[in-house]
Scaffold this motif. Structure first.
Motif, PDB file in Angstrom:
ATOM      1  N   ILE A  13       0.858  -1.180   0.000  1.00 22.92           N
ATOM      2  CA  ILE A  13       0.000   0.000   0.000  1.00 22.92           C
ATOM      3  C   ILE A  13       0.894   1.229   0.000  1.00 22.92           C
ATOM      4  CG2 ILE A  13      -1.723   1.319   1.288  1.00 22.92           C
ATOM      5  CD1 ILE A  13      -2.708  -1.331   2.468  1.00 22.92           C
ATOM      6  N   LEU A  14       0.682   2.120  -0.957  1.00 22.68           N
ATOM      7  CA  LEU A  14       1.431   3.379  -1.041  1.00 22.68           C
ATOM      8  C   LEU A  14       0.541   4.503  -0.498  1.00 22.68           C
ATOM      9  CD1 LEU A  14       3.039   3.039  -4.604  1.00 22.68           C
ATOM     10  CD2 LEU A  14       4.220   2.865  -2.403  1.00 22.68           C
ATOM     11  N   LEU A  15       0.865   4.999   0.667  1.00 22.58           N
ATOM     12  CA  LEU A  15       0.036   6.043   1.262  1.00 22.58           C
ATOM     13  C   LEU A  15       0.077   7.333   0.457  1.00 22.58           C
ATOM     14  CD1 LEU A  15       0.716   5.606   5.088  1.00 22.58           C
ATOM     15  CD2 LEU A  15      -1.198   4.746   3.726  1.00 22.58           C
ATOM     16  N   GLY A  16       1.238   7.643  -0.081  1.00 20.81           N
ATOM     17  CA  GLY A  16       1.358   8.832  -0.924  1.00 20.81           C
ATOM     18  C   GLY A  16       0.876  10.084  -0.209  1.00 20.81           C
ATOM     19  N   PHE A  17      -0.178  10.689  -0.762  1.00 22.81           N
ATOM     20  CA  PHE A  17      -0.730  11.933  -0.202  1.00 22.81           C
ATOM     21  C   PHE A  17      -2.135  11.694   0.356  1.00 22.81           C
ATOM     22  CE2 PHE A  17       2.138  12.848  -3.708  1.00 22.81           C
ATOM     23  CZ  PHE A  17       3.062  13.682  -3.098  1.00 22.81           C
ATOM     24  N   SER A  18      -2.410  10.457   0.767  1.00 26.94           N
ATOM     25  CA  SER A  18      -3.750  10.121   1.253  1.00 26.94           C
ATOM     26  C   SER A  18      -4.095  10.819   2.556  1.00 26.94           C
ATOM     27  CB  SER A  18      -3.881   8.604   1.429  1.00 26.94           C
ATOM     28  OG  SER A  18      -2.875   8.109   2.301  1.00 26.94           O
ATOM     29  N   CYS A 169       8.146  -7.429   7.495  1.00 26.91           N
ATOM     30  CA  CYS A 169       7.051  -7.600   8.448  1.00 26.91           C
ATOM     31  C   CYS A 169       5.856  -6.760   8.009  1.00 26.91           C
ATOM     32  CB  CYS A 169       7.480  -7.159   9.843  1.00 26.91           C
ATOM     33  SG  CYS A 169       8.685  -8.246  10.616  1.00 26.91           S
ATOM     34  N   GLY A 170       4.673  -7.345   8.108  1.00 22.25           N
ATOM     35  CA  GLY A 170       3.477  -6.599   7.780  1.00 22.25           C
ATOM     36  C   GLY A 170       3.085  -5.659   8.901  1.00 22.25           C
ATOM     37  N   PRO A 171       2.140  -4.749   8.676  1.00 19.61           N
ATOM     38  CA  PRO A 171       1.443  -4.541   7.397  1.00 19.61           C
ATOM     39  C   PRO A 171       2.352  -3.874   6.368  1.00 19.61           C
ATOM     40  CG  PRO A 171       0.819  -2.844   8.963  1.00 19.61           C
ATOM     41  CD  PRO A 171       1.690  -3.802   9.719  1.00 19.61           C
ATOM     42  N   PHE A 172       2.134  -4.199   5.099  1.00 21.25           N
ATOM     43  CA  PHE A 172       3.014  -3.741   4.035  1.00 21.25           C
ATOM     44  C   PHE A 172       2.550  -2.372   3.519  1.00 21.25           C
ATOM     45  CE2 PHE A 172       2.872  -8.428   3.849  1.00 21.25           C
ATOM     46  CZ  PHE A 172       4.140  -8.660   4.368  1.00 21.25           C
ATOM     47  N   VAL A 173       2.742  -1.378   4.384  1.00 18.13           N
ATOM     48  CA  VAL A 173       2.303  -0.021   4.086  1.00 18.13           C
ATOM     49  C   VAL A 173       3.547   0.862   3.954  1.00 18.13           C
ATOM     50  CG1 VAL A 173       0.974   1.960   4.877  1.00 18.13           C
ATOM     51  CG2 VAL A 173       0.158  -0.362   5.338  1.00 18.13           C
ATOM     52  N   LEU A 174       3.676   1.529   2.810  1.00 18.21           N
ATOM     53  CA  LEU A 174       4.805   2.425   2.561  1.00 18.21           C
ATOM     54  C   LEU A 174       4.306   3.862   2.609  1.00 18.21           C
ATOM     55  CD1 LEU A 174       6.469   0.576  -0.482  1.00 18.21           C
ATOM     56  CD2 LEU A 174       6.944   0.288   1.962  1.00 18.21           C
ATOM     57  N   ASP A 175       4.848   4.645   3.536  1.00 17.65           N
ATOM     58  CA  ASP A 175       4.433   6.037   3.659  1.00 17.65           C
ATOM     59  C   ASP A 175       5.198   6.876   2.641  1.00 17.65           C
ATOM     60  OD1 ASP A 175       3.289   8.351   4.427  1.00 17.65           O
ATOM     61  OD2 ASP A 175       4.192   8.438   6.430  1.00 17.65           O
ATOM     62  N   ASP A 269       7.922  13.980   5.262  1.00 18.94           N
ATOM     63  CA  ASP A 269       7.379  14.890   4.253  1.00 18.94           C
ATOM     64  C   ASP A 269       8.477  15.465   3.380  1.00 18.94           C
ATOM     65  OD1 ASP A 269       4.779  14.482   5.040  1.00 18.94           O
ATOM     66  OD2 ASP A 269       4.793  16.133   6.485  1.00 18.94           O
ATOM     67  N   ARG A 270       9.632  15.736   3.976  1.00 16.34           N
ATOM     68  CA  ARG A 270      10.747  16.263   3.195  1.00 16.34           C
ATOM     69  C   ARG A 270      11.167  15.263   2.132  1.00 16.34           C
ATOM     70  NH1 ARG A 270      15.925  16.713   6.518  1.00 16.34           N
ATOM     71  NH2 ARG A 270      16.097  14.528   5.867  1.00 16.34           N
ATOM     72  N   GLY A 271      11.188  13.987   2.512  1.00 12.62           N
ATOM     73  CA  GLY A 271      11.558  12.944   1.552  1.00 12.62           C
ATOM     74  C   GLY A 271      10.601  12.885   0.381  1.00 12.62           C
ATOM     75  N   LYS A 272       9.312  13.029   0.648  1.00 10.49           N
ATOM     76  CA  LYS A 272       8.327  13.006  -0.433  1.00 10.49           C
ATOM     77  C   LYS A 272       8.511  14.205  -1.361  1.00 10.49           C
ATOM     78  CE  LYS A 272       4.623  10.665   2.161  1.00 10.49           C
ATOM     79  NZ  LYS A 272       3.246  10.805   2.686  1.00 10.49           N
ATOM     80  N   MET A 273       8.690  15.391  -0.774  1.00  9.85           N
ATOM     81  CA  MET A 273       8.813  16.593  -1.588  1.00  9.85           C
ATOM     82  C   MET A 273      10.078  16.558  -2.445  1.00  9.85           C
ATOM     83  SD  MET A 273       6.109  18.306  -1.072  1.00  9.85           S
ATOM     84  CE  MET A 273       5.254  16.746  -0.814  1.00  9.85           C
ATOM     85  N   VAL A 274      11.162  16.111  -1.851  1.00  8.96           N
ATOM     86  CA  VAL A 274      12.419  16.059  -2.592  1.00  8.96           C
ATOM     87  C   VAL A 274      12.339  15.013  -3.696  1.00  8.96           C
ATOM     88  CG1 VAL A 274      14.884  15.530  -2.424  1.00  8.96           C
ATOM     89  CG2 VAL A 274      13.793  16.940  -0.680  1.00  8.96           C
TER      90      VAL A 274
END
Length: 313
Positions: A13-18, A169-175, A269-274
């Motif tokens: 699961i890719l949380l992205g900007f959810s 290890c689950g849950p397999f959620v990537l922020d 958040d910095r990682g996402k923006m960059v």
């Protein structure tokens, strides 16, 4: 949490900007337009550089490689991002995640090396103008370009293998909105200190070493240009390097801030923006920078358009 090294997850699961649902539609529109501009701009540079005989030089050969790289770079992330922004089920398959991880690592490292190669080309052109055609012959250009791609993909094989071998290890959620090494390390059931140290080492190797070579090249270029007597000659010499310097600043500045800054509460958040900037924005800006600042490319584009119009008539 149960380690699932034996049972590979089917999807992540890719949380992205959810966490900001009100931004998802505006972001979808912005990223879609950016992607179209990136495709058009980079394809235009590739076509113009290959079809116009006046641009059959080492500088435009390496620029073609950069445009091809940027096309692959943004295509490895944006289509999946657009799908997830438009969908309520924001997932990526395990195979898709592996492919995205490998491609993103490979192309990022390749661009680091390629930008250093392009600075070497400008160094020879300005500091050794009489021997430029002898030094930067076609075979050497092919070897330098091939070395850039091979080095980048070899780095990706190494880092991807080390990352994917870790038990998860689950849950397999990537922020995040893509599969990157740092977010995948957070899913590991074991200590990842060694992996983080290896990631830092590779970041230093592929960011600071090429950047050092670029700085050395441009220091030599600056000294050579300052020895030119005429103001017009100095302006022309700096003009051939301006676009490359802007691209270098954009790419290395954002990449270094992503991987070399210490963790902080805002790192997520910095990682996402960059990642957005150097994975989406920079590939869109690169062809605009080279086109708007380069008279030869603009004239070649006009000749290409005129040729297409004449064929249609």
């Amino acid at each position: 949490m149960t380690p699932v090294n034996e049972s590979i997850p089917l999807e992540f699961i890719l949380l992205g900007f959810s966490d900001r649902p009100q931004l998802e539609f505006p972001l979808f529109v912005v990223f879609f337009i950016s992607y179209m501009v990136t495709l058009f701009g980079n394809l235009t540079i590739i076509l113009v550089s290959r079809l116009d005989s006046r641009l059959q030089t080492p500088m435009y050969f390496f620029l073609t490689n950069l445009s091809l790289l940027d096309l692959c770079y943004t295509t490895s992330t944006v289509p999946q991002l657009l799908v997830n922004l438009h969908s309520t089920r924001k997932v990526i398959s395990y195979g898709g995640c592996v492919a995205q991880l490998f491609t993103f690592l490979a192309l990022g490292a390749t661009e680091c090396v390629l930008l250093a190669v392009m600075s070497f080309d400008r160094f020879v052109a300005i500091c050794r103008p009489l021997r430029y055609s002898v030094i930067m012959h076609h075979r050497l250009c092919l070897q330098l370009a091939a070395a850039s791609w091979i080095t980048g993909f070899s780095n990706s094989v190494w880092l991807s293998t080390l990352t994917l071998q870790l038990p998860l290890c689950g849950p397999f959620v990537l922020d995040h909105f893509l599969c990157e090494v740092p977010v995948l390390l957070k899913l590991s059931c074991v200590d990842t200190t060694a992996n983080e140290a290896e990631l830092f080492f590779v970041s230093v190797l592929f960011h600071l070493v090429p950047l050092t070579l670029i700085v050395i090249s441009y220091a030599s270029i600056a000294r050579a240009v300052l020895r030119i007597q005429s103001a017009e000659g100095r302006q022309k010499a700096f003009g051939t390097c301006g676009s490359h310097l802007i691209v270098v600043s954009l790419f290395y500045g954002t990449a270094i801030s992503m991987y070399l800054q210490p963790p902080s509460p805002s790192s997520k958040d910095r990682g996402k923006m960059v990642s957005l900037f150097y994975g989406i924005v920079a590939p869109m800006l690169n062809p605009l920078i080279y086109t708007l600042r380069n008279k030869e490319v603009k004239e070649a584009f006009k000749r290409l358009v005129a040729r297409v119009i004449s064929i249609r008539e």
